[in-house]
Design a protein around this motif. Sequence first.
Motif, short mmCIF file in Angstrom:
data_model
loop_
_atom_site.label_atom_id
_atom_site.label_comp_id
_atom_site.label_asym_id
_atom_site.label_seq_id
_atom_site.Cartn_x
_atom_site.Cartn_y
_atom_site.Cartn_z
N ARG A 190 4.16 0.46 2.36
CA ARG A 190 3.91 -0.51 3.43
C ARG A 190 3.70 -1.91 2.84
NH1 ARG A 190 -0.71 1.48 7.13
NH2 ARG A 190 0.91 3.07 7.47
N GLU A 240 0.86 -1.17 0.00
CA GLU A 240 0.00 0.00 0.00
C GLU A 240 0.90 1.22 0.00
OE1 GLU A 240 -4.21 -1.23 2.15
OE2 GLU A 240 -2.75 0.00 3.23
N VAL A 252 2.06 -5.29 2.76
CA VAL A 252 0.79 -5.81 3.30
C VAL A 252 0.66 -7.31 3.05
CG1 VAL A 252 -0.41 -3.60 3.15
CG2 VAL A 252 -0.42 -5.14 1.18
N GLU A 304 1.46 -9.88 4.97
CA GLU A 304 0.88 -10.59 6.11
C GLU A 304 -0.61 -10.30 6.24
OE1 GLU A 304 1.58 -10.97 10.96
OE2 GLU A 304 3.06 -9.98 9.68
N ARG A 305 -0.99 -9.04 6.01
CA ARG A 305 -2.40 -8.71 6.13
C ARG A 305 -3.23 -9.39 5.04
NH1 ARG A 305 -3.87 -2.67 5.29
NH2 ARG A 305 -4.32 -3.39 3.18
N ARG A 306 -2.68 -9.42 3.80
CA ARG A 306 -3.39 -10.09 2.72
C ARG A 306 -3.56 -11.58 3.03
NH1 ARG A 306 -2.61 -7.47 -2.41
NH2 ARG A 306 -3.22 -5.29 -2.07
N THR A 333 -3.69 -12.95 5.96
CA THR A 333 -4.68 -13.08 7.03
C THR A 333 -6.09 -12.93 6.47
OG1 THR A 333 -3.14 -12.19 8.67
CG2 THR A 333 -5.46 -12.12 9.22
N GLU A 334 -6.28 -11.94 5.59
CA GLU A 334 -7.60 -11.74 4.98
C GLU A 334 -8.02 -12.96 4.17
OE1 GLU A 334 -7.03 -8.23 2.73
OE2 GLU A 334 -7.32 -6.85 4.43
#
Length: 406
Positions: free
Chosen positions: A248, A229, A250, A252-254, A256-257
């Motif tokens: 940033r 991002e 992302v 790990e966030r992707r 997790t989602e």
Amino acid sequence: MTASSADEQDPQPRLRDLEAMLDALADHAVIKLGPAGEVTRWSRGAQALAGYTEAEILGRPVSVLQTAEDRDAGLMAQELETVRQHGPREFDGWRVAKSGERFLSHITLTPVVGDDGSVTGFVKVLRDVTESARTESLFHALLESAPDAMVIVGPDARIVLVNRQAEALFGFERDELVGQEIEVLVPTRFRRNHVGHRSGFLAAPQVRPMGAGLELWGLRRDGTEFPVEISLSPLETAEGRLVAAAIRDVTERRETEQRLQRQRDEILELSTPVIQVWDKILVLPIIGTLDTLRATRLTEGLLDSIARSQAEVAILDISGVPTIDTQVAQHLLKTVQAAALMGTVSIMSGVRPETAQSMVHLGIDMGRLRSRGTLQDALQLALSVLAERSGTAQTAARTLTSGEPR
């Protein structure tokens, strides 16, 4: 004799004009030095910067402006010798005003060469850069303390500055990035489009925050790609307009989602199971409240099971549905209609008296959908439907075989 020819014979007017121009440079200290570094000319800018009057400084070595440490190290003689041997040079250094206050100067030192080629003196120009250096130091400190990778890009789309977080994220050293076009950090497959995007942004820059709904990717030095991002902010500087990009990772966030989405899908699958209870007969037990997402999964799961099993009858058991409203009825009706298009008869079971009354009160018309109060009754009806269909099929087959008219 004309004025111009008089000026050619008498250089004093021209010298006075030159001195006036030098004095007009209020933010620059212009100092003329003799061959040994003694002050022979002191401009008004020099007086304003260092605090010495011309009378106080003429004839003294210019090292009076240096720090005690630099004087003890013989720095003035080294600077003069370097310029005498190699020509003009620019550098930064600390200087001391008459008041004892130190200031950071950007210094230009140029030799004055006589007709015979020998160095007869020097011109030293000082400019106070203390405040700009302080601002730049603060900017660098903020850049390094930022939680995200920061990349500063110039108006030519080339990288002018990166912080250590950017080095760690992309795997490059700063020297490898500075001067490169920003596309060095963009995967090859996106570079052509990125050139158009960044040209448009540089032409009309505006703050773009993180999470603007764009799916963006970064490229590491080892060639691996990763989702990012990015927020963009224009910076107005003395050198022109720059763009600060905060980047940033992302990944790990992707992940997790995606994991949460898979879990939600699995829960939905478990909440709308399709069970084959008999050859050509499927049962879909519906438990809990139906929302749009569950209803969509319910329909998809049933149609997939019909296609795999070639089922002719599907029982929708709603005994586990607390209430039937217009929206739930619409979902069920669409599921029945979709199954009918695949040649499957639908039967509804588990219709309680209060549910039936509610549906009548709401004016819900389920069309020709057959219904039974219990699952057992619905199974018996399903077997009857199969028998009826089987008998019809056998009669049709005999008719075709015998050649008798229909």
